[in-house]
Design a protein around this motif. Sequence first.
Motif, PDB file in Angstrom:
ATOM      1  N   ARG A  80       0.875  -1.054  -0.129  1.00  0.00           N
ATOM      2  CA  ARG A  80       0.062  -0.018   0.014  1.00  0.00           C
ATOM      3  C   ARG A  80       0.770   1.246  -0.002  1.00  0.00           C
ATOM      4  O   ARG A  80       0.253   2.396  -0.311  1.00  0.00           O
ATOM      5  CB  ARG A  80      -1.029  -0.085   1.214  1.00  0.00           C
ATOM      6  N   VAL A  81       2.253   1.235   0.584  1.00  0.00           N
ATOM      7  CA  VAL A  81       2.842   2.450   0.201  1.00  0.00           C
ATOM      8  C   VAL A  81       4.007   2.126  -0.744  1.00  0.00           C
ATOM      9  O   VAL A  81       4.972   3.270  -0.945  1.00  0.00           O
ATOM     10  CB  VAL A  81       3.754   2.637   1.695  1.00  0.00           C
ATOM     11  N   GLU A 109     -10.109  -3.672   1.706  1.00  0.00           N
ATOM     12  CA  GLU A 109     -11.347  -3.395   1.886  1.00  0.00           C
ATOM     13  C   GLU A 109     -12.271  -4.658   1.765  1.00  0.00           C
ATOM     14  O   GLU A 109     -13.409  -5.052   2.376  1.00  0.00           O
ATOM     15  CB  GLU A 109     -11.792  -2.440   0.638  1.00  0.00           C
ATOM     16  N   ARG A 117     -11.358  -6.756   5.397  1.00  0.00           N
ATOM     17  CA  ARG A 117     -12.084  -6.019   6.867  1.00  0.00           C
ATOM     18  C   ARG A 117     -13.596  -6.037   6.670  1.00  0.00           C
ATOM     19  O   ARG A 117     -14.160  -5.691   7.843  1.00  0.00           O
ATOM     20  CB  ARG A 117     -10.982  -4.879   7.065  1.00  0.00           C
ATOM     21  N   VAL A 163      -8.483 -12.442   7.511  1.00  0.00           N
ATOM     22  CA  VAL A 163      -9.284 -11.356   7.921  1.00  0.00           C
ATOM     23  C   VAL A 163      -8.426 -10.406   8.801  1.00  0.00           C
ATOM     24  O   VAL A 163      -8.656  -9.343   8.728  1.00  0.00           O
ATOM     25  CB  VAL A 163     -10.648 -11.967   8.585  1.00  0.00           C
ATOM     26  N   SER A 164      -7.818 -10.961   9.808  1.00  0.00           N
ATOM     27  CA  SER A 164      -6.969 -10.467  10.772  1.00  0.00           C
ATOM     28  C   SER A 164      -5.895  -9.460  10.151  1.00  0.00           C
ATOM     29  O   SER A 164      -5.299  -8.435  10.432  1.00  0.00           O
ATOM     30  CB  SER A 164      -6.383 -11.125  11.913  1.00  0.00           C
ATOM     31  N   PHE A 214      -6.982  -6.064   9.099  1.00  0.00           N
ATOM     32  CA  PHE A 214      -6.749  -5.088  10.124  1.00  0.00           C
ATOM     33  C   PHE A 214      -5.232  -4.929  10.560  1.00  0.00           C
ATOM     34  O   PHE A 214      -4.863  -3.565  10.842  1.00  0.00           O
ATOM     35  CB  PHE A 214      -7.584  -5.524  11.370  1.00  0.00           C
ATOM     36  N   GLU A 229      -3.871  -2.314   8.247  1.00  0.00           N
ATOM     37  CA  GLU A 229      -4.240  -0.847   8.804  1.00  0.00           C
ATOM     38  C   GLU A 229      -3.458  -0.447   9.737  1.00  0.00           C
ATOM     39  O   GLU A 229      -2.964   0.773   9.925  1.00  0.00           O
ATOM     40  CB  GLU A 229      -5.637  -0.906   9.003  1.00  0.00           C
ATOM     41  N   ARG A 275       0.167   0.461   8.529  1.00  0.00           N
ATOM     42  CA  ARG A 275       0.349   1.642   7.673  1.00  0.00           C
ATOM     43  C   ARG A 275       0.126   2.919   8.710  1.00  0.00           C
ATOM     44  O   ARG A 275       0.882   3.583   8.470  1.00  0.00           O
ATOM     45  CB  ARG A 275      -0.962   1.529   6.841  1.00  0.00           C
ATOM     46  N   ALA A 276      -0.816   2.720   9.782  1.00  0.00           N
ATOM     47  CA  ALA A 276      -0.970   3.734  10.675  1.00  0.00           C
ATOM     48  C   ALA A 276       0.412   3.897  11.322  1.00  0.00           C
ATOM     49  O   ALA A 276       0.870   5.060  11.484  1.00  0.00           O
ATOM     50  CB  ALA A 276      -1.933   3.400  11.665  1.00  0.00           C
ATOM     51  N   ILE A 283       3.434   3.227  10.086  1.00  0.00           N
ATOM     52  CA  ILE A 283       4.540   3.738   9.003  1.00  0.00           C
ATOM     53  C   ILE A 283       4.080   5.392   8.979  1.00  0.00           C
ATOM     54  O   ILE A 283       5.024   5.985   9.044  1.00  0.00           O
ATOM     55  CB  ILE A 283       4.137   3.120   7.665  1.00  0.00           C
ATOM     56  N   ASN A 284       2.869   5.763   8.892  1.00  0.00           N
ATOM     57  CA  ASN A 284       2.334   7.163   8.872  1.00  0.00           C
ATOM     58  C   ASN A 284       2.710   7.841  10.092  1.00  0.00           C
ATOM     59  O   ASN A 284       2.942   8.934   9.941  1.00  0.00           O
ATOM     60  CB  ASN A 284       1.095   7.378   8.418  1.00  0.00           C
ATOM     61  N   THR A 338       3.398   7.464   1.356  1.00  0.00           N
ATOM     62  CA  THR A 338       3.699   7.221  -0.033  1.00  0.00           C
ATOM     63  C   THR A 338       4.600   7.982  -0.669  1.00  0.00           C
ATOM     64  O   THR A 338       5.378   8.184  -1.536  1.00  0.00           O
ATOM     65  CB  THR A 338       2.346   7.292  -0.963  1.00  0.00           C
ATOM     66  N   GLY A 392      -4.765   7.382  15.176  1.00  0.00           N
ATOM     67  CA  GLY A 392      -3.631   6.830  14.383  1.00  0.00           C
ATOM     68  C   GLY A 392      -3.985   6.387  12.756  1.00  0.00           C
ATOM     69  O   GLY A 392      -3.219   5.386  12.345  1.00  0.00           O
TER      70      GLY A 392
END
Lengths: 215, 301
Positions: free
Chosen positions: A41-42, A57, A60, A95-96, A99, A102, A105-106, A108-109, B4, B282
Amino acid sequence: MIDVLTENFGTLWQGVLTTLAITALAFVGAVVIGIVVAVFRVSPIPPLRALGAVYVELFRNIPLLSLLILVAYGLPYVGISFSLFTTAVICLAAVSGAFACETVRAGINGVSVGQAEAARALGMTFTQSLTRVILPQALRTMVQPLVNIFIGVALGSSLAAAVAVNELTYAAQQVGNRTAESMLLFLISAVVYIVIALLGGGAGSVLERRLAVQR
Amino acid sequence: MNATRVLFDEPGPRGRRRIAIGTLLVSLVILAVLFLGLRTLSASGELALAKWKPFWQQWAVKFLLEGLKGTLLVTLASAVVSFPAGALLGVGRAGRQPVVKALCTGYIEIFRSVPTLLLVYVFLFALPGVGLNLSIFWKLTLPIILINAAVIAEIVRAGIRSLDRGQSEAALALGMTTGLSMRLVVLPQAVRLVIPTLVTQLVALLKDSTLGYVVSYPELMKQANNLANNTKLLLQAFVVVSAIYVVINFALTRLATYLEQRIRSRPGARPTAGAEPGVPAGGPGAADALAHDVPAALAPR
């Protein structure tokens, strides 16, 4: 009352072990999927990013029970079948994993922009800056959310009972059915789940303290 | 999103070429996998139009709508009861009265560590034995309420904790009692902060309602099962309802993301809210929770 427990100890213990096995395998799978999909995703490659977004999408938003039934009873129609145990692990991990992605990703952000800029200024490539600078720092902030995912996996594993995987909830229900001591057995199972959740939380706290930056 | 932009520079000529090659390769791999998947599907004959058409017939659509009604009813009933109950529990745990606090803490910690299915089994198999035999609707909905009240309590508590202390201090300085300041000042703001997480929790409730399959309450999942039995088209029936779930949940998740962005872009929102790892800020996904779990981003253990 105690007889019920001693006579059926083997069945129940087997259930506990199966629950632990499903939880452990699915959690490891979820973390691996989470990291891979988050990197997708990044990444700078648009189709990979789209793939990651679609994965998240889809998985989850699909109910776990729905996925379990599809994989356990639906896929054999197209010639793909797994054992019930494997089905539970795959579905729970899938499924997990969405999650976990995300969460990663949070994380990393959440790493400050200067870190990535510094890594690039040193001439690191995308992969280098990700694996040596960003992810190690991101993982530190992800411990608590990952603990929550672990607990979610442990509780989610009980749904495998609905497709007749012989784990704790299923075992308790079966033995309860046979012996008319349902209440006692469900109570004991609940305690086991609570202990698993507490142990997970405790391990998370220890890990968080270990990983904390010493200032 | 900004990651990104952060992890790689605006690519130069060589970088652009690499990205183009990567794009091509990845697209090819995706196409190949899709192609192989579709071929397996069509080879098994499960993709034939005749096997999907029954689900467009009027009776099948009516059947599914019936299920959708059941699903929405269970979700709505669970939300209407568990949201206020959870808010009360959360306030109780965040408050100062030791007995209330201990009781709320105990309830929350126990019920958010128990699987919903186990509690459904208690209502289904154990409680009728001691004379408590509820209707099927409540055998499904009450366990969902009991567990989600604990989850929502933690969400609300995280909201209360993330609110600036100056708010309650100002209320107390104006002469309000602690109860009054909680009711008039702290809680309204805290709830507004966690609205996106509460919307995400609706998704969890909707997923929990699939347990109707286990108790035989006619919601979507159970109806899909009946439909599969009637038509002998199990794979197709469950693909159809899974798609319905994904569409509804996707819309709700989107709504949550939108609300979160709106709240965060509002002037006066605390930009530091994401700094401590316990607060639902977050990133859009961080506030999500698994079908059966504790809210992912809320950590005060």
